[in-house]
Design a protein around this motif. Structure first.
Motif, mmCIF file in Angstrom:
data_model
loop_
_atom_site.group_PDB
_atom_site.id
_atom_site.type_symbol
_atom_site.label_atom_id
_atom_site.label_comp_id
_atom_site.label_asym_id
_atom_site.label_seq_id
_atom_site.Cartn_x
_atom_site.Cartn_y
_atom_site.Cartn_z
ATOM 1 N N SER A 250 0.857 -1.190 0.000
ATOM 2 C CA SER A 250 0.000 0.000 0.000
ATOM 3 C C SER A 250 0.891 1.238 0.000
ATOM 4 N N ILE A 251 0.308 2.397 -0.248
ATOM 5 C CA ILE A 251 1.119 3.617 -0.241
ATOM 6 C C ILE A 251 1.682 3.886 1.156
ATOM 7 N N ASP A 252 0.920 3.557 2.191
ATOM 8 C CA ASP A 252 1.415 3.764 3.562
ATOM 9 C C ASP A 252 2.629 2.892 3.852
ATOM 10 N N GLU A 253 2.612 1.669 3.323
ATOM 11 C CA GLU A 253 3.772 0.784 3.484
ATOM 12 C C GLU A 253 4.984 1.343 2.741
ATOM 13 N N PHE A 254 4.742 1.898 1.561
ATOM 14 C CA PHE A 254 5.837 2.520 0.807
ATOM 15 C C PHE A 254 6.415 3.712 1.568
ATOM 16 N N MET A 255 5.544 4.521 2.124
ATOM 17 C CA MET A 255 6.000 5.710 2.867
ATOM 18 C C MET A 255 6.865 5.276 4.055
#
Length: 263
Positions: A250-255
């Protein structure tokens, strides 16, 4: 005036217009105070409705053969502004210069460049309502799974995408090979993600992570010149399994992943 569709401009015009155009106007929520940007107006079927509903419509059209048709139809309307140009070369500062809502059936062969162009000019663009190939809309709006790509993450970094409705290929002339979809991208008014992680840094890791879709995160992130044992260690710190592939994040995991690597 007869018009011959041109393959080089990816022209497929709606034939079942009434139903689809009504849906487009409903979901895009055009208000009388809105200034609209329409990319690829074609023969002006959607333009007509946009002019009725908004305060101004900027139409960007590349095909010179459509210029006469559009001018004949709308030139007397003071709300109509025609820019005969490739949208990818439009200077938003000089030629647009105000907040716009994008409502358009865009040329499919340059979907990604158009979305990137609009995101780059987000100080003028708040909301984007566009018709694209069905599979492209599914990819941009995918929250998980193999459809996710760098474009998905780019949109998520700057805003929120939503799949709105499907348009069967039979509704177009000439009939294309695939169905279409109407989707929205609402660009974030704040710069929360950019303030968290700068744009260049974010895309450096995202592009590396997707550099080979068949390979896992350890292999792909190591292409940045980081030894695999360090990549493995950092991913553990971020609580992400290094054997996962980029499309599963997810984008949160990427961040979170990027923050750990950048420490």
């Amino acid at each position: 005036m007869s018009f011959k569709h041109k393959k080089k401009f990816g022209q497929n015009f709606l034939t079942n217009q009434g139903e689809v155009l009504k849906q487009i106007m409903e979901v895009s929520g055009v208000e009388e105070t809105d200034v609209i940007l329409e990319i690829g107006p074609g023969e002006g079927a959607l333009t007509e409705l946009l002019l009725e509903a908004s305060s101004k419509v900027n139409c960007v059209e590349i095909d010179r053969d459509l210029e006469k048709i559009l001018i004949k139809k709308f030139d007397e309307n003071p709300k109509f502004n025609l820019i005969m140009q490739d949208v990818l070369t439009v200077d938003f500062d000089k030629q647009i210069g105000e907040k716009v809502k994008v409502v358009a059936n865009i040329p499919y062969y340059i979907t990604s460049p158009i979305i990137n162009k609009l995101i780059e000019n987000r100080k003028y663009v708040d909301e984007i309502y566009i018709m694209v190939q069905k599979e492209v809309a599914e990819r941009i709006c995918a929250k998980s799974g193999k459809e996710r790509s760098t474009l998905t993450l780019a949109v998520e970094y700057f805003g929120d995408a939503e799949y709105l409705f499907t348009i069967p290929k039979e509704f177009f002339q000439p009939v294309p090979k695939v169905d279409s979809a109407f989707m929205s991208i609402k660009l974030r008014k704040d710069n929360s993600r950019i303030e968290e992680i700068p744009e260049d840094t974010f895309f450096k890791y995202v592009k590396a992570s997707f550099s080979n879709k068949r390979k896992n995160l350890i292999n792909n992130i190591s292409t940045l010149g980081i030894p695999k044992d360090i990549v493995r260690e950092k991913l553990e710190q971020a609580e992400i399994d290094g054997k996962r592939r980029a499309e599963t994040l997810s984008i949160d995991e990427f961040m979170n992943l990027i923050k750990v690597f950048e420490k």
